[in-house]
Write an enzyme that holds these catalytic residues in place. Structure first.
Site, PDB file in Angstrom:
ATOM      1  CG  ASP A 141      -2.067  -0.921   1.161  1.00 32.56           C
ATOM      2  OD1 ASP A 141      -2.264  -1.522   0.085  1.00 32.56           O
ATOM      3  OD2 ASP A 141      -2.784  -1.071   2.173  1.00 32.56           O
ATOM      4  NE  ARG A 161     -10.894   1.704   2.211  1.00 31.89           N
ATOM      5  CZ  ARG A 161     -11.875   1.314   1.416  1.00 31.89           C
ATOM      6  NH1 ARG A 161     -12.212   2.040   0.379  1.00 31.89           N
ATOM      7  NH2 ARG A 161     -12.536   0.201   1.659  1.00 31.89           N
ATOM      8  CG  ASP A 171      -8.800  -5.904   4.333  1.00 38.02           C
ATOM      9  OD1 ASP A 171      -9.746  -6.376   3.670  1.00 38.02           O
ATOM     10  OD2 ASP A 171      -7.895  -5.214   3.835  1.00 38.02           O
TER      11      ASP A 171
END
Length: 346
Positions: A19, A132, A300
């Site tokens: 990321d 996001r 997640d």
């Protein structure tokens, strides 16, 4: 419960991505024709994003990839290394070294396939306020092939696992690998868990998703993903999350002795646990806006918390409460990262 918590009990597959995360203004999203809370695959026009984030914004590098995130969180909560094994494909470069290091630090047993000619995949994480947006350039992650599963070490890891978890994202990469693992789970009557992952999976990869669904014992998704699935299926009740959940649970299933379960999250609204004969709600502790650092990884983390208890044979309500705990912890940290020792109590 000790057997379930042994090394290699849980096997996961997904796209290992580094990321590249930064806070950006809204017009940065507009420039790349992206929306808040989007999750998309990079096209040609998105390729400059990654360099621009590093050059113009204070970008952070974090180990990412949906299932890899979930397994790192599960390992953090379990507190015993190598219970979880992760498969995915990386390049031969510095980014892969960072991913390996982060996996090892987290106690995750990563068995990456290596693509020599393609760089490790990256995911731009564009933070705007408490939202996001994700743009993944799969690169090497897209090169995973089923022959990695023929390797004797990997083969035995899959045969010996007690639980399997695969993201919907992996449907874009290697459906044959998913079917191989689904067959292994079915043959051994072991739970096979899957995630709807993103609306674009239901929009563009519905056929491979439907091919694997009969094997799926537990399906995870958020409201946007559930609506996308219902819309792609042409279900009339595409606004009603409970009805969508009932339909998901009712889709054809191969092992009928274990009816499918759907677990649908809806941000700060209650998590829905939908079983063939019941629907339960689990409240989410709400945080003040100033406590929320970054919602990237909340989904997640929820699955990671769930899995940490599920592989220890705990009841579904304990699993979901731990999922909510993990998600609440993660959104107070940047990226899918944690700090300190886990504080979950049953």
């Amino acid at each position: 419960a000790s057997l379930a918590c042994r090394k290699g009990a849980l096997v996961g597959f997904c796209n290992p991505l580094l990321d590249i995360s930064a806070t950006v203004p809204m017009d940065f999203l507009k420039k790349y024709e992206m929306k808040e809370d989007d999750a998309i695959l990079a096209e040609e026009r998105h390729m400059p994003i990654y360099r621009e984030l590093v050059q113009k914004y204070k970008a952070e590098y974090l180990a990412g990839g949906s299932v890899q995130n979930s397994l790192r969180i599960a390992q953090w909560i379990i507190g015993k290394p190598n219970v979880a094994v992760f498969f995915g494909c990386v390049g031969e470069d510095d980014y892969a070294s960072i991913l390996r290091e982060k996996a090892r630090e987290a106690g995750l047993d990563a068995h990456y396939q290596v693509s020599k000619e393609t760089p490790t995949g990256t995911c731009a994480v564009l933070i705007t306020g408490t939202h996001r947006s994700l743009c993944a350039n799969l690169a090497a992650a897209n090169k995973f092939t089923i022959d990695h599963l023929e390797n004797p070490v990997n083969k035995s890891l899959i045969e010996n696992a007690l639980y399997y978890y695969i993201s919907g994202f992996f449907l874009t990469v290697s459906p044959p690998s998913i079917m191989r693992v689904a067959d292994a789970a079915l043959a051994r009557q072991r739970p096979f868990l899957m995630n709807l992952s993103a609306p674009f999976i239901s929009q563009y990869y519905m056929q491979p998703l439907l091919d694997v669904m009969p094997y799926v014992d537990i399906i995870f998704g958020n409201e946007a993903e559930a609506h996308a699935f219902a819309t792609a299926q042409g279900w009339p009740e595409k606004e009603d999350l409970r009805e969508i959940g009932k339909r998901l649970v009712g889709l054809k299933k191969l092992n009928e002795s274990r009816p499918r379960i759907a677990i649908l999250t809806q941000g700060c609204d209650p998590v829905l646990l939908i079983q063939h004969d019941s629907i339960d709600e689990f409240e989410v502790t709400s945080l003040a806006a100033h406590e929320i650092v970054d919602t990237n990884g909340a989904g997640d983390a929820f699955v990671g918390g769930f899995l940490a208890q599920f592989v220890q044979g705990k009841s579904l309500d304990v699993c979901i409460r731990c999922g909510n705990y993990a998600a609440g912890h993660i959104i107070q940290n940047p990226g899918c990262t944690y700090s300190g020792a886990p504080q979950f109590t049953e």
